[in-house]
Design an enzyme around this catalytic site. Structure first.
Site, PDB file in Angstrom:
ATOM      1  N   LYS A   1       7.353   7.602  20.141  1.00  0.00           N
ATOM      2  CA  LYS A   1       7.124   8.456  22.097  1.00  0.00           C
ATOM      3  C   LYS A   1       8.148   9.276  21.952  1.00  0.00           C
ATOM      4  O   LYS A   1       9.274   9.317  21.775  1.00  0.00           O
ATOM      5  CB  LYS A   1       7.208   6.821  23.143  1.00  0.00           C
ATOM      6  CG  LYS A   1       5.409   6.015  23.008  1.00  0.00           C
ATOM      7  CD  LYS A   1       4.654   6.624  23.729  1.00  0.00           C
ATOM      8  CE  LYS A   1       3.568   6.055  24.092  1.00  0.00           C
ATOM      9  NZ  LYS A   1       2.421   6.715  24.728  1.00  0.00           N
TER      10      LYS A   1
ATOM     11  N   TYR B   1      12.916   6.590  15.314  1.00  0.00           N
ATOM     12  CA  TYR B   1      12.580   6.905  13.611  1.00  0.00           C
ATOM     13  C   TYR B   1      13.575   7.382  12.872  1.00  0.00           C
ATOM     14  O   TYR B   1      13.943   7.262  11.964  1.00  0.00           O
ATOM     15  CB  TYR B   1      11.115   7.328  13.653  1.00  0.00           C
ATOM     16  CG  TYR B   1      10.703   7.572  12.326  1.00  0.00           C
ATOM     17  CD1 TYR B   1      10.456   6.200  11.625  1.00  0.00           C
ATOM     18  CD2 TYR B   1      10.366   8.993  11.567  1.00  0.00           C
ATOM     19  CE1 TYR B   1       9.705   5.842   9.655  1.00  0.00           C
ATOM     20  CE2 TYR B   1      10.342   8.526   9.859  1.00  0.00           C
ATOM     21  CZ  TYR B   1       9.863   7.161   9.273  1.00  0.00           C
ATOM     22  OH  TYR B   1       9.435   7.089   7.894  1.00  0.00           O
TER      23      TYR B   1
ATOM     24  N   ASP C   1       5.803  -8.102   1.034  1.00  0.00           N
ATOM     25  CA  ASP C   1       5.866  -7.185   2.317  1.00  0.00           C
ATOM     26  C   ASP C   1       5.322  -8.128   3.189  1.00  0.00           C
ATOM     27  O   ASP C   1       4.857  -9.389   3.025  1.00  0.00           O
ATOM     28  CB  ASP C   1       3.938  -6.262   2.454  1.00  0.00           C
ATOM     29  CG  ASP C   1       3.896  -4.939   2.940  1.00  0.00           C
ATOM     30  OD1 ASP C   1       4.188  -5.402   4.350  1.00  0.00           O
ATOM     31  OD2 ASP C   1       3.692  -4.344   2.177  1.00  0.00           O
TER      32      ASP C   1
ATOM     33  N   ARG D   1       0.996  -1.254  -0.189  1.00  0.00           N
ATOM     34  CA  ARG D   1       0.298   0.080   0.063  1.00  0.00           C
ATOM     35  C   ARG D   1       0.503   1.525   0.040  1.00  0.00           C
ATOM     36  O   ARG D   1       2.104   1.160   0.107  1.00  0.00           O
ATOM     37  CB  ARG D   1      -0.864  -0.115   1.543  1.00  0.00           C
ATOM     38  CG  ARG D   1      -0.338  -0.593   2.538  1.00  0.00           C
ATOM     39  CD  ARG D   1      -1.056   0.234   3.864  1.00  0.00           C
ATOM     40  NE  ARG D   1      -2.197  -1.298   3.671  1.00  0.00           N
ATOM     41  CZ  ARG D   1      -1.470  -2.337   4.001  1.00  0.00           C
ATOM     42  NH1 ARG D   1      -0.189  -2.810   4.975  1.00  0.00           N
ATOM     43  NH2 ARG D   1      -3.003  -3.490   3.791  1.00  0.00           N
TER      44      ARG D   1
ATOM     45  N   LEU E   1      11.174  10.269  24.046  1.00  0.00           N
ATOM     46  CA  LEU E   1      11.962   9.482  24.720  1.00  0.00           C
ATOM     47  C   LEU E   1      12.207   8.824  25.627  1.00  0.00           C
ATOM     48  O   LEU E   1      12.610   7.825  26.583  1.00  0.00           O
ATOM     49  CB  LEU E   1      13.551  10.523  24.449  1.00  0.00           C
ATOM     50  CG  LEU E   1      14.644   9.232  24.610  1.00  0.00           C
ATOM     51  CD1 LEU E   1      14.681   7.981  23.789  1.00  0.00           C
ATOM     52  CD2 LEU E   1      16.299   9.959  24.414  1.00  0.00           C
TER      53      LEU E   1
ATOM     54  N   ILE F   1       3.257   4.472  -0.283  1.00  0.00           N
ATOM     55  CA  ILE F   1       4.660   4.610  -0.793  1.00  0.00           C
ATOM     56  C   ILE F   1       5.111   4.092  -1.452  1.00  0.00           C
ATOM     57  O   ILE F   1       5.119   3.708  -3.322  1.00  0.00           O
ATOM     58  CB  ILE F   1       5.211   5.460  -0.420  1.00  0.00           C
ATOM     59  CG1 ILE F   1       4.800   6.957   0.499  1.00  0.00           C
ATOM     60  CG2 ILE F   1       6.420   5.159  -0.966  1.00  0.00           C
ATOM     61  CD1 ILE F   1       6.154   7.543   1.224  1.00  0.00           C
TER      62      ILE F   1
ATOM     63  N   ALA G   1       9.809  -0.301   3.101  1.00  0.00           N
ATOM     64  CA  ALA G   1       9.290  -1.327   4.101  1.00  0.00           C
ATOM     65  C   ALA G   1      10.026  -0.655   5.745  1.00  0.00           C
ATOM     66  O   ALA G   1      11.252  -0.246   5.801  1.00  0.00           O
ATOM     67  CB  ALA G   1       9.488  -2.363   4.454  1.00  0.00           C
TER      68      ALA G   1
ATOM     69  N   ASN H   1       9.911   8.563  27.591  1.00  0.00           N
ATOM     70  CA  ASN H   1       8.671   7.430  27.327  1.00  0.00           C
ATOM     71  C   ASN H   1       9.146   6.706  26.707  1.00  0.00           C
ATOM     72  O   ASN H   1       8.533   4.753  26.578  1.00  0.00           O
ATOM     73  CB  ASN H   1       7.141   7.697  27.469  1.00  0.00           C
ATOM     74  CG  ASN H   1       6.457   9.373  28.457  1.00  0.00           C
ATOM     75  OD1 ASN H   1       7.246   9.313  28.907  1.00  0.00           O
ATOM     76  ND2 ASN H   1       5.987  10.104  27.711  1.00  0.00           N
TER      77      ASN H   1
END
Length: 457
Positions: A305, A363, A248, A227, A307, A229, A299, A309
């Protein structure tokens, strides 16, 4: 995902209201469609070797070219477009500059010509890459081009963009990847690329026989292709002539099968974090299609969150999918003699990996890691004539960004020079270009597809 604000301010009283209130007025961008003709007329400014070379190439592509010397005096009609059709693009050939003072005449000539630049126009600089080995004045002049272009790109309106091509020492303006980059930046394929530079580091590369199908005969693997991109990348590569293997996780099997059917390719249900994922990809591509030329690492996951937490599971899962899996797959590819001459690896990074983003330390670490990985992998692929590059999207209209709270979503859309979100197709077009033979002289690069996202420029 529909940008209702852009639709509202694009017509009638909504446009008038936005103008009176000084609100952003994004326009519908000129995106690529099959059969697209390159825009013209194009004004070429400059007196160095690149000006003549690029002008001749544009004319060979059927583009109307107007030429102007560094002093802005046109040799084909007025430099500002007066008395003729509006300019669709301005190409500034700045390869011959030696001192910062040399920028004055050509840049100011371009400034005058901007008054005649059509909506969704293009401004492209072609210059030499600055190096620590250069004399100080030469390095200052060359680096000055980058500041000029990035600032100019923020001044353009009505969907127009400004981008640059940097030539390494020993690369001339007629090299295939220079002409390939010029064609990409002029076309609708680069609609959401703004304020960016592509460095052509070698004379490698080959222009396609058919510009409509630059990936003819290639076999490409695209991960995360069920799905968004990933699906757009698969469809774009198939449109450009490649046979595509879409990959995937098994849970996305139905959606993956649909994409495979759409692109007339094959589907591989695979968790890319498996230790043998690289071998599985190779085995499928070679067994079903006889070769593997291109791998697109798309992928990725988010587990956001602050950092303070962040727990082990959220941190480790993002690292595992977004970078560790790519590293293992690349190791398998590089160990295989079947992933050989002209191989292409293109990874999806993010502007978060360049500028950072609140609540995304995991990320951002993974996406910055992608940038480091492609730079290192590029050197390892060079011996076999291959390349490794990354694309860093900004705010792209996907299912994921549709879940962002409304106010944050609107801010994300407007926080770039084009004042709107990009489309999955914009990312796909950039990846397809970097995967093509025409980009053979570009390696270790990170191309931002972000509309010149303000942070991290």
């Amino acid at each position: 995902m529909t940008d209702k604000y852009t639709a509202f301010v694009g017509h009638g009283w909504g446009r008038d209201l936005a103008k009176r209130l000084g609100l952003p007025q994004p326009v519908e961008l000129r995106r690529y469609a099959q059969g697209e003709q390159l825009p013209g007329p194009v004004l070429v400014i400059g007196s160095g070797p690149a000006a003549e070379t690029l002008g001749t190439a544009l004319e060979a592509w059927g583009v109307e070219v107007r030429r102007a010397a560094d002093d802005g005096e046109s040799t084909h009609g007025a430099a500002d477009g007066a008395g003729g059709a509006k300019l669709e693009a301005i190409v500034l050939a700045l390869d011959a500059i030696e001192r910062p003072e040399d920028l004055s005449a050509p840049v100011l000539a371009a400034g005058k010509a901007l008054r005649s630049l059509a909506g969704c126009g293009r401004v492209i600089t072609v210059s030499r890459r600055a190096s620590s080995a250069d004399e100080p004045a030469l390095a200052a002049a060359r680096q000055g081009v980058e500041g000029t272009l990035r600032s100019l790109a923020k001044e353009l309106r009505a969907g127009s963009t400004g981008n640059g091509i940097l030539l390494a020492d020993g690369v001339d303006a007629g090299a295939p990847s220079v002409l390939g980059a010029l064609r990409f930046l002029l076309s609708g394929r680069s609609a959401f690329v703004d304020g960016q530079f592509l460095t052509v580091g070698s004379a490698d590369g080959e222009l396609p026989v058919d510009p409509e199908r630059p990936l003819d005969g290639k076999v490409a693997v695209v991960t995360g292709a069920a799905r968004g991109i990933g699906a757009a990348i698969a469809r774009t590569m198939a449109r450009d002539g490649a046979k595509v293997v879409v990959v995937d996780v098994p849970a996305a099997g139905d959606a993956l099968a649909k994409v495979a059917n759409d692109v007339r390719g094959t589907a591989l249900q695979l968790d890319i974090t498996r230790p043998d994922a690289g071998e599985r990809l190779l085995e499928h591509a070679l067994g079903r299609h006889g070769r593997l030329d291109i791998v697109v690492h798309n992928a990725g996951i988010t587990r956001d969150k602050l950092l303070a937490n962040m727990d082990d599971a959220k941190w480790n899962s993002v690292i595992a999918v977004n970078i560790a899996a790519q590293l293992r797959i690349n190791e398998a590819l590089l160990a295989s003699e079947r992933f050989g001459a002209g191989a292409r690896i293109v990874s999806v990074s993010s502007t978060s990996g360049i500028a950072g983003n609140r609540g995304q330390t995991n990320y951002a670490a993974s996406k910055a890691g992608v940038i480091g990985m492609v730079r290192s992998t590029a050197a390892r692929l060079a011996a076999r004539g291959g390349t490794a590059n990354a694309v860093a999207p900004g705010f792209i209209e996907t299912e994921m960004t549709a879940k962002v709270p409304l106010v944050m979503r609107e801010v994300g859309r407007r926080l770039n020079s084009l004042q709107q979100g990009g489309q999955p197709q914009d990312v796909a077009e950039a990846i397809a270009f970097l995967a093509s033979d025409a980009a053979g002289g570009i390696s270790g690069a990170v191309l931002r597809v972000c509309g010149q996202y303000m942070p991290g420029q």
